[in-house]
Scaffold this motif. Structure first.
Motif, PDB file in Angstrom:
ATOM      1  N   ARG A  85       0.863  -1.179   0.000  1.00  0.00           N
ATOM      2  CA  ARG A  85       0.000   0.000   0.000  1.00  0.00           C
ATOM      3  C   ARG A  85       0.899   1.228   0.000  1.00  0.00           C
ATOM      4  O   ARG A  85       1.891   1.266   0.726  1.00  0.00           O
ATOM      5  CB  ARG A  85      -0.901  -0.002   1.229  1.00  0.00           C
ATOM      6  CG  ARG A  85      -1.994  -1.046   1.189  1.00  0.00           C
ATOM      7  CD  ARG A  85      -2.846  -0.968   2.461  1.00  0.00           C
ATOM      8  NE  ARG A  85      -4.085  -1.681   2.317  1.00  0.00           N
ATOM      9  CZ  ARG A  85      -4.287  -2.925   2.704  1.00  0.00           C
ATOM     10  NH1 ARG A  85      -3.300  -3.615   3.259  1.00  0.00           N
ATOM     11  NH2 ARG A  85      -5.462  -3.504   2.554  1.00  0.00           N
ATOM     12  N   ALA A  86       0.526   2.216  -0.788  1.00  0.00           N
ATOM     13  CA  ALA A  86       1.306   3.448  -0.855  1.00  0.00           C
ATOM     14  C   ALA A  86       0.347   4.617  -1.036  1.00  0.00           C
ATOM     15  O   ALA A  86      -0.723   4.459  -1.636  1.00  0.00           O
ATOM     16  CB  ALA A  86       2.284   3.385  -2.023  1.00  0.00           C
ATOM     17  N   PRO A  87       0.726   5.776  -0.540  1.00  0.00           N
ATOM     18  CA  PRO A  87      -0.124   6.954  -0.754  1.00  0.00           C
ATOM     19  C   PRO A  87      -0.266   7.255  -2.242  1.00  0.00           C
ATOM     20  O   PRO A  87       0.683   7.110  -3.005  1.00  0.00           O
ATOM     21  CB  PRO A  87       0.630   8.080  -0.052  1.00  0.00           C
ATOM     22  CG  PRO A  87       1.622   7.408   0.837  1.00  0.00           C
ATOM     23  CD  PRO A  87       1.918   6.076   0.237  1.00  0.00           C
ATOM     24  N   ASP A  88      -1.443   7.657  -2.635  1.00  0.00           N
ATOM     25  CA  ASP A  88      -1.705   8.062  -4.016  1.00  0.00           C
ATOM     26  C   ASP A  88      -1.011   9.403  -4.234  1.00  0.00           C
ATOM     27  O   ASP A  88      -1.299  10.369  -3.530  1.00  0.00           O
ATOM     28  CB  ASP A  88      -3.215   8.188  -4.227  1.00  0.00           C
ATOM     29  CG  ASP A  88      -3.597   8.509  -5.654  1.00  0.00           C
ATOM     30  OD1 ASP A  88      -2.761   9.065  -6.408  1.00  0.00           O
ATOM     31  OD2 ASP A  88      -4.743   8.208  -6.026  1.00  0.00           O
ATOM     32  N   PRO A  89      -0.097   9.513  -5.191  1.00  0.00           N
ATOM     33  CA  PRO A  89       0.601  10.785  -5.410  1.00  0.00           C
ATOM     34  C   PRO A  89      -0.339  11.918  -5.838  1.00  0.00           C
ATOM     35  O   PRO A  89      -0.023  13.089  -5.628  1.00  0.00           O
ATOM     36  CB  PRO A  89       1.615  10.467  -6.505  1.00  0.00           C
ATOM     37  CG  PRO A  89       1.159   9.202  -7.129  1.00  0.00           C
ATOM     38  CD  PRO A  89       0.327   8.473  -6.120  1.00  0.00           C
ATOM     39  N   ARG A  92      -3.204  12.515  -1.522  1.00  0.00           N
ATOM     40  CA  ARG A  92      -2.518  11.979  -0.346  1.00  0.00           C
ATOM     41  C   ARG A  92      -3.459  11.301   0.654  1.00  0.00           C
ATOM     42  O   ARG A  92      -3.025  10.531   1.487  1.00  0.00           O
ATOM     43  CB  ARG A  92      -1.723  13.080   0.366  1.00  0.00           C
ATOM     44  CG  ARG A  92      -0.513  13.525  -0.394  1.00  0.00           C
ATOM     45  CD  ARG A  92       0.393  12.356  -0.553  1.00  0.00           C
ATOM     46  NE  ARG A  92       1.786  12.752  -0.550  1.00  0.00           N
ATOM     47  CZ  ARG A  92       2.745  11.948  -0.882  1.00  0.00           C
ATOM     48  NH1 ARG A  92       2.472  10.728  -1.241  1.00  0.00           N
ATOM     49  NH2 ARG A  92       3.984  12.343  -0.863  1.00  0.00           N
ATOM     50  N   ARG A  93      -4.752  11.553   0.562  1.00  0.00           N
ATOM     51  CA  ARG A  93      -5.706  10.891   1.456  1.00  0.00           C
ATOM     52  C   ARG A  93      -6.003   9.471   1.001  1.00  0.00           C
ATOM     53  O   ARG A  93      -6.433   8.645   1.790  1.00  0.00           O
ATOM     54  CB  ARG A  93      -7.018  11.679   1.533  1.00  0.00           C
ATOM     55  CG  ARG A  93      -6.852  13.087   2.105  1.00  0.00           C
ATOM     56  CD  ARG A  93      -8.096  13.887   1.873  1.00  0.00           C
ATOM     57  NE  ARG A  93      -8.291  14.035   0.419  1.00  0.00           N
ATOM     58  CZ  ARG A  93      -9.401  14.401  -0.170  1.00  0.00           C
ATOM     59  NH1 ARG A  93     -10.465  14.684   0.540  1.00  0.00           N
ATOM     60  NH2 ARG A  93      -9.480  14.503  -1.476  1.00  0.00           N
ATOM     61  N   ALA A  94      -5.770   9.200  -0.258  1.00  0.00           N
ATOM     62  CA  ALA A  94      -6.081   7.884  -0.841  1.00  0.00           C
ATOM     63  C   ALA A  94      -4.852   6.969  -0.784  1.00  0.00           C
ATOM     64  O   ALA A  94      -3.712   7.427  -0.748  1.00  0.00           O
ATOM     65  CB  ALA A  94      -6.548   8.046  -2.278  1.00  0.00           C
ATOM     66  N   VAL A  95      -5.127   5.672  -0.786  1.00  0.00           N
ATOM     67  CA  VAL A  95      -4.077   4.656  -0.759  1.00  0.00           C
ATOM     68  C   VAL A  95      -4.199   3.797  -2.011  1.00  0.00           C
ATOM     69  O   VAL A  95      -5.302   3.384  -2.378  1.00  0.00           O
ATOM     70  CB  VAL A  95      -4.210   3.778   0.507  1.00  0.00           C
ATOM     71  CG1 VAL A  95      -3.219   2.635   0.482  1.00  0.00           C
ATOM     72  CG2 VAL A  95      -4.036   4.625   1.757  1.00  0.00           C
ATOM     73  N   LEU A  96      -3.075   3.540  -2.648  1.00  0.00           N
ATOM     74  CA  LEU A  96      -3.046   2.686  -3.833  1.00  0.00           C
ATOM     75  C   LEU A  96      -2.484   1.315  -3.481  1.00  0.00           C
ATOM     76  O   LEU A  96      -1.523   1.210  -2.701  1.00  0.00           O
ATOM     77  CB  LEU A  96      -2.169   3.303  -4.929  1.00  0.00           C
ATOM     78  CG  LEU A  96      -2.620   4.629  -5.511  1.00  0.00           C
ATOM     79  CD1 LEU A  96      -1.629   5.099  -6.569  1.00  0.00           C
ATOM     80  CD2 LEU A  96      -4.010   4.519  -6.091  1.00  0.00           C
TER      81      LEU A  96
END
Length: 150
Positions: A85-89, A92-96
């Motif tokens: 899981r990584a922050p959506d560039p 920043r509130r979303a996780v990819l």
């Protein structure tokens, strides 16, 4: 019977899409692959390979699960080192969700197993028929009733 060919294809597709049939295939494809990979997590791992990095909500639509189901399965895959899981560039509130290198290798192995099973099932067909089936199946997906929903 009106639309006889359409009914025959629809019935075959219905059989193909049965959850139990898919689960049995996924179980065979994931046998002895490793921790976290089984018939339950297979759709998430495979779907993520098709979509590339995406949120659990986006992947849910791709694999036919709800967001929480994807998240639970992704947690198992993450613990096994196959997904991260990584922050959506872009938000920043979303996780990819993203495949790790090990996840990518695992998907490649499962795809190779699937291709081998398909080849084996077509081995008794005349080669021209098997090639025609493959070509026409792609054409059916590209031009048929699923075209609008892809």
């Amino acid at each position: 019977m009106e639309n006889e060919m359409g009914h025959a294809v629809a019935e075959a597709l219905g059989d193909l899409l049965k959850r139990t049939l898919r689960a049995n295939l996924y179980q065979a494809l994931t046998e002895n692959i490793g921790e976290g990979v089984d018939e339950v997590t297979y759709p998430v791992l495979s779907g993520l390979a098709r979509t590339g990095p995406c949120s659990a909500a986006e992947l849910a639509g791709e694999v036919g699960l709800d967001r929480s189901g994807v998240s639970r399965r992704a947690s198992r895959l993450e613990a096994a080192g196959l997904v991260r899981r990584a922050p959506d560039p872009d938000d920043r509130r979303a996780v990819l969700l993203t495949l790790t290198d090990q996840g990518t290798e695992t998907v490649a192995l499962m795809r190779e197993r699937l291709a081998a099973r398909i080849e084996e099932s077509l081995r008794s067909w005349p080669e021209g028929e098997a090639r025609s089936f493959a070509r026409n199946l792609r054409r059916f997906l590209d031009e048929g009733p699923f075209k609008e929903v892809q």
